[in-house]
Design a protein around this motif. Structure first.
Motif, PDB file in Angstrom:
ATOM      1  N   ALA A  23      -3.271  -5.040  -3.517  1.00 46.64           N
ATOM      2  CA  ALA A  23      -2.332  -5.654  -4.281  1.00 46.64           C
ATOM      3  C   ALA A  23      -3.113  -6.316  -5.294  1.00 46.64           C
ATOM      4  O   ALA A  23      -2.646  -6.396  -6.641  1.00 46.64           O
ATOM      5  CB  ALA A  23      -1.635  -6.785  -3.397  1.00 46.64           C
ATOM      6  N   GLY A  60      -3.959  -3.652  -7.888  1.00 47.22           N
ATOM      7  CA  GLY A  60      -2.750  -3.353  -8.496  1.00 47.22           C
ATOM      8  C   GLY A  60      -2.575  -4.201  -9.647  1.00 47.22           C
ATOM      9  O   GLY A  60      -2.268  -3.959 -10.811  1.00 47.22           O
ATOM     10  N   ALA A  61      -2.614  -5.480  -9.276  1.00 46.84           N
ATOM     11  CA  ALA A  61      -2.255  -6.756 -10.394  1.00 46.84           C
ATOM     12  C   ALA A  61      -3.261  -6.606 -11.559  1.00 46.84           C
ATOM     13  O   ALA A  61      -2.683  -6.694 -12.607  1.00 46.84           O
ATOM     14  CB  ALA A  61      -2.009  -8.023  -9.609  1.00 46.84           C
ATOM     15  N   LEU A  87       3.623  -0.190  -6.067  1.00 47.06           N
ATOM     16  CA  LEU A  87       3.503  -1.487  -6.020  1.00 47.06           C
ATOM     17  C   LEU A  87       3.734  -2.126  -7.362  1.00 47.06           C
ATOM     18  O   LEU A  87       4.278  -3.284  -7.425  1.00 47.06           O
ATOM     19  CB  LEU A  87       2.093  -1.702  -5.371  1.00 47.06           C
ATOM     20  N   ALA A  88       3.253  -1.601  -8.319  1.00 49.64           N
ATOM     21  CA  ALA A  88       3.192  -2.166  -9.789  1.00 49.64           C
ATOM     22  C   ALA A  88       3.316  -0.997 -10.759  1.00 49.64           C
ATOM     23  O   ALA A  88       2.701   0.086 -10.422  1.00 49.64           O
ATOM     24  CB  ALA A  88       2.011  -3.189  -9.863  1.00 49.64           C
ATOM     25  N   ALA A 112       2.548   1.768  -3.100  1.00 49.34           N
ATOM     26  CA  ALA A 112       2.608   0.556  -2.254  1.00 49.34           C
ATOM     27  C   ALA A 112       1.898   0.525  -0.925  1.00 49.34           C
ATOM     28  O   ALA A 112       1.544  -0.339  -0.361  1.00 49.34           O
ATOM     29  CB  ALA A 112       4.252   0.312  -1.794  1.00 49.34           C
ATOM     30  N   ASN A 160      -7.504  -6.035   2.973  1.00 51.66           N
ATOM     31  CA  ASN A 160      -6.877  -4.901   1.994  1.00 51.66           C
ATOM     32  C   ASN A 160      -6.534  -5.813   0.825  1.00 51.66           C
ATOM     33  O   ASN A 160      -5.561  -6.671   0.565  1.00 51.66           O
ATOM     34  CB  ASN A 160      -5.483  -4.426   2.641  1.00 51.66           C
ATOM     35  N   CYS A 161      -7.485  -5.495  -0.264  1.00 51.49           N
ATOM     36  CA  CYS A 161      -7.324  -6.202  -1.696  1.00 51.49           C
ATOM     37  C   CYS A 161      -6.359  -5.241  -2.429  1.00 51.49           C
ATOM     38  O   CYS A 161      -6.546  -5.523  -3.746  1.00 51.49           O
ATOM     39  CB  CYS A 161      -8.536  -6.416  -2.260  1.00 51.49           C
TER      40      CYS A 161
END
Length: 154
Positions: free
Chosen positions: A80, A83-84, A21-22, A31, A77-78
Motif C-alpha cells: 500500500a 502504491g501510494a 489499489l491506486a 489490490a 506487507n508494504c
C-alpha cells in the motif's frame, strides 16, 4: 530428421487483478499485490521519512527499518505504501537515494553514526515521543532533525 512443432507450452501472462489499489495516469497497482522485500520496504521508509537531503539521515532510517524487521522476525506487507509513493508525486531521484541508502547499510559500505542510532528499531516524530503520556514506552536512542530513533523500553 525429427521435427517438433508446437511442443513448447504457450506462455500466458498472469491474469491482472481487476481491483486496483491506486491509479494515477499510467500507474495501476493491483489490490492483491504483496511486497515484503526488506530492501523495498526499508527504502519506502527512507522515501517517506527522509525530508532532508542528508545521507546520514537516510542511512539511519534504512538501518532502523531493517532492525525493526529483524526484531519482528518478519517484513510487513508494504504494498500500500509503495502504491501510494508511486502514485503521489513520485520522485525517481528520491527513490534511488532511498535504495542507495538501504544498499549501503546492508552491504556494510556505510556505517550509521552516532552508534546509539544503530540500536533503534523504529522511527517516530520527535514531538510524539516528547509528548507521550507514557515516556517509558519507548527508549530514544538518538534524534536526527525532528525524528526520534527508538526501541521498546527494556
Amino acid at each position: 530428421m525429427l521435427v517438433m512443432v508446437g511442443c513448447a507450452a504457450p506462455v500466458h501472462p498472469e491474469p491482472v487483478s481487476s481491483s486496483v489499489l491506486a491509479v494515477d495516469g499510467e500507474v495501476a497497482i493491483p489490490a492483491d499485490l504483496i511486497v515484503t522485500s526488506p530492501r523495498i520496504c526499508a527504502a519506502l521508509a527512507v522515501y517517506d521519512l527522509a525530508d532532508h537531503d542528508d545521507w546520514g539521515l537516510r542511512a539511519a532510517i534504512a538501518l532502523t527499518a531493517l532492525n525493526g524487521f529483524r526484531a519482528a522476525d518478519r517484513v510487513p506487507n508494504c504494498a500500500a505504501g509503495v502504491g501510494a509513493a508511486l502514485t503521489q508525486e513520485f520522485s525517481p531521484r528520491r527513490w534511488q537515494d532511498a535504495l542507495d541508502a538501504v544498499d549501503a547499510v546492508t552491504s556494510g559500505s556505510y556505517s550509521v553514526s552516532p552508534d546509539a542510532c544503530t540500536r533503534a528499531t523504529a522511527v517516530a516524530p520527535l514531538s510524539s515521543v516528547v509528548n507521550a503520556e507514557t515516556p517509558s514506552a519507548a527508549r530514544v536512542h538518538c534524534v536526527i532533525y525532528d525524528l526520534a530513533f527508538v526501541s521498546a523500553a527494556p
